[in-house]
Design a protein around this motif. Structure first.
Motif, PDB file in Angstrom:
ATOM      1  N   PHE A  80      -2.086   7.295   5.869  1.00 16.43           N
ATOM      2  CA  PHE A  80      -2.360   8.220   4.784  1.00 16.43           C
ATOM      3  C   PHE A  80      -2.647   9.637   5.268  1.00 16.43           C
ATOM      4  CE2 PHE A  80      -4.818   9.988   1.235  1.00 16.43           C
ATOM      5  CZ  PHE A  80      -3.945   9.701   0.206  1.00 16.43           C
ATOM      6  N   VAL A 126      -2.733   2.872   7.179  1.00 12.25           N
ATOM      7  CA  VAL A 126      -1.501   2.907   6.403  1.00 12.25           C
ATOM      8  C   VAL A 126      -0.820   4.294   6.516  1.00 12.25           C
ATOM      9  CG1 VAL A 126      -2.494   3.542   4.168  1.00 12.25           C
ATOM     10  CG2 VAL A 126      -0.516   2.021   4.244  1.00 12.25           C
ATOM     11  N   VAL A 148       0.145   9.074  -5.398  1.00 11.99           N
ATOM     12  CA  VAL A 148      -0.985   8.222  -5.046  1.00 11.99           C
ATOM     13  C   VAL A 148      -1.557   7.579  -6.301  1.00 11.99           C
ATOM     14  CG1 VAL A 148      -3.160   8.064  -3.792  1.00 11.99           C
ATOM     15  CG2 VAL A 148      -1.544   9.874  -3.205  1.00 11.99           C
ATOM     16  N   TYR A 171       1.976   5.701  -2.671  1.00 12.96           N
ATOM     17  CA  TYR A 171       0.812   4.881  -2.309  1.00 12.96           C
ATOM     18  C   TYR A 171       0.216   4.213  -3.540  1.00 12.96           C
ATOM     19  CZ  TYR A 171       0.562   7.012   2.318  1.00 12.96           C
ATOM     20  OH  TYR A 171       0.838   7.414   3.598  1.00 12.96           O
ATOM     21  N   ASP A 172      -0.417   3.089  -3.313  1.00 15.38           N
ATOM     22  CA  ASP A 172      -1.260   2.459  -4.327  1.00 15.38           C
ATOM     23  C   ASP A 172      -2.552   2.055  -3.628  1.00 15.38           C
ATOM     24  OD1 ASP A 172      -2.614   0.557  -5.937  1.00 15.38           O
ATOM     25  OD2 ASP A 172      -0.760   0.224  -7.058  1.00 15.38           O
ATOM     26  N   LEU A 173      -3.636   2.731  -3.981  1.00 19.74           N
ATOM     27  CA  LEU A 173      -4.893   2.531  -3.257  1.00 19.74           C
ATOM     28  C   LEU A 173      -5.816   1.529  -3.945  1.00 19.74           C
ATOM     29  CD1 LEU A 173      -5.627   6.211  -2.139  1.00 19.74           C
ATOM     30  CD2 LEU A 173      -4.163   4.464  -1.096  1.00 19.74           C
ATOM     31  N   LEU A 186       0.808  -1.225   0.000  1.00 17.46           N
ATOM     32  CA  LEU A 186       0.000   0.000   0.000  1.00 17.46           C
ATOM     33  C   LEU A 186       0.841   1.275   0.000  1.00 17.46           C
ATOM     34  CD1 LEU A 186      -2.988  -0.790   2.394  1.00 17.46           C
ATOM     35  CD2 LEU A 186      -2.889  -1.011  -0.083  1.00 17.46           C
ATOM     36  N   CYS A 187       2.007   1.234   0.665  1.00 19.49           N
ATOM     37  CA  CYS A 187       2.846   2.436   0.669  1.00 19.49           C
ATOM     38  C   CYS A 187       4.321   2.075   0.677  1.00 19.49           C
ATOM     39  CB  CYS A 187       2.535   3.296   1.892  1.00 19.49           C
ATOM     40  SG  CYS A 187       3.488   4.832   1.914  1.00 19.49           S
ATOM     41  N   LEU A 221      -7.070   3.508   5.005  1.00 25.09           N
ATOM     42  CA  LEU A 221      -6.215   4.667   4.744  1.00 25.09           C
ATOM     43  C   LEU A 221      -5.571   5.173   6.027  1.00 25.09           C
ATOM     44  CD1 LEU A 221      -8.200   6.804   2.162  1.00 25.09           C
ATOM     45  CD2 LEU A 221      -6.073   5.578   1.814  1.00 25.09           C
TER      46      LEU A 221
END
Ligand SMILES: Nc1ncnc2c1ncn2[C@@H]1O[C@H](COP(=O)(O)OP(=O)(O)O)[C@@H](O)[C@H]1O
Ligand SMILES: [Mg+2]
Length: 135
Positions: A92, A90, A102, A76-78, A62-63, A87
């Motif tokens: 965010f 992690v 992002v 980030y990859d959401l 995720l990050c 969120l």
């Protein structure tokens, strides 16, 4: 402005040029289908920002964090984000990155910060990508 790239190298190069204009505090939102070139673009950006190690997709983590002498870059990859709780967990909303990328930003509501919105699309040919960058 709309750019057409014909290889991953060209997309990374576009990322390198784009990143030269970034400032501390910037958040870059990258949206577009899987395989459209978001991660390749971030690889170019990170390189231009002084990060010389490998940049990989944070799809599962995720990050990712890329630390340089001057900057803490967050990537980030959401794609797998389910809700706000994910969120939060992690980090965010901690806002502790100097420059934040992002991927799949559209999966989350990130109205808490001003974003530069980039759009990635497949082109006509197999290695063609259309990348929209605001002027
Ligand atoms: N013009 C291009 N720009 C970027 N990637 C390309 C291009 N042509 C082919 N590819 C391939 O498409 C894939 C893009 O992957 P990636 O950057 O991880 O996409 P995303 O992060 O949007 O899911 C890579 O396998 C890359 O080699
Ligand atoms: Mg990706």
């Amino acid at each position: 402005m709309e750019y057409k790239t014909l290889s991953p190298e060209e997309t990374a190069e576009l990322g390198r040029k784009f990143a030269l204009k970034l400032k501390k505090g910037d958040t870059v939102c990258l949206d577009g289908e899987m395989g459209a070139g978001k991660t390749v673009f971030v690889q170019g950006c990170a390189e231009a920002l002084g990060y010389k190690d490998a940049v990989t997709s944070p799809t599962f983590a995720l990050c990712n964090e890329y630390i340089t002498k001057e900057l803490k870059i967050l990537h980030y990859d959401l794609y797998r984000i389910m809700d706000e709780d994910d969120l939060f967990s992690v980090g965010f909303y901690d806002n502790d990155g100097d420059i934040v990328f992002v991927e799949w930003a559209g999966n989350a509501d990130i109205t808490d910060r001003k974003c530069i919105h980039l759009k990635f699309e497949y082109g006509k040919d197999i290695n063609e990508r259309i990348i929209k960058i605001p002027d």
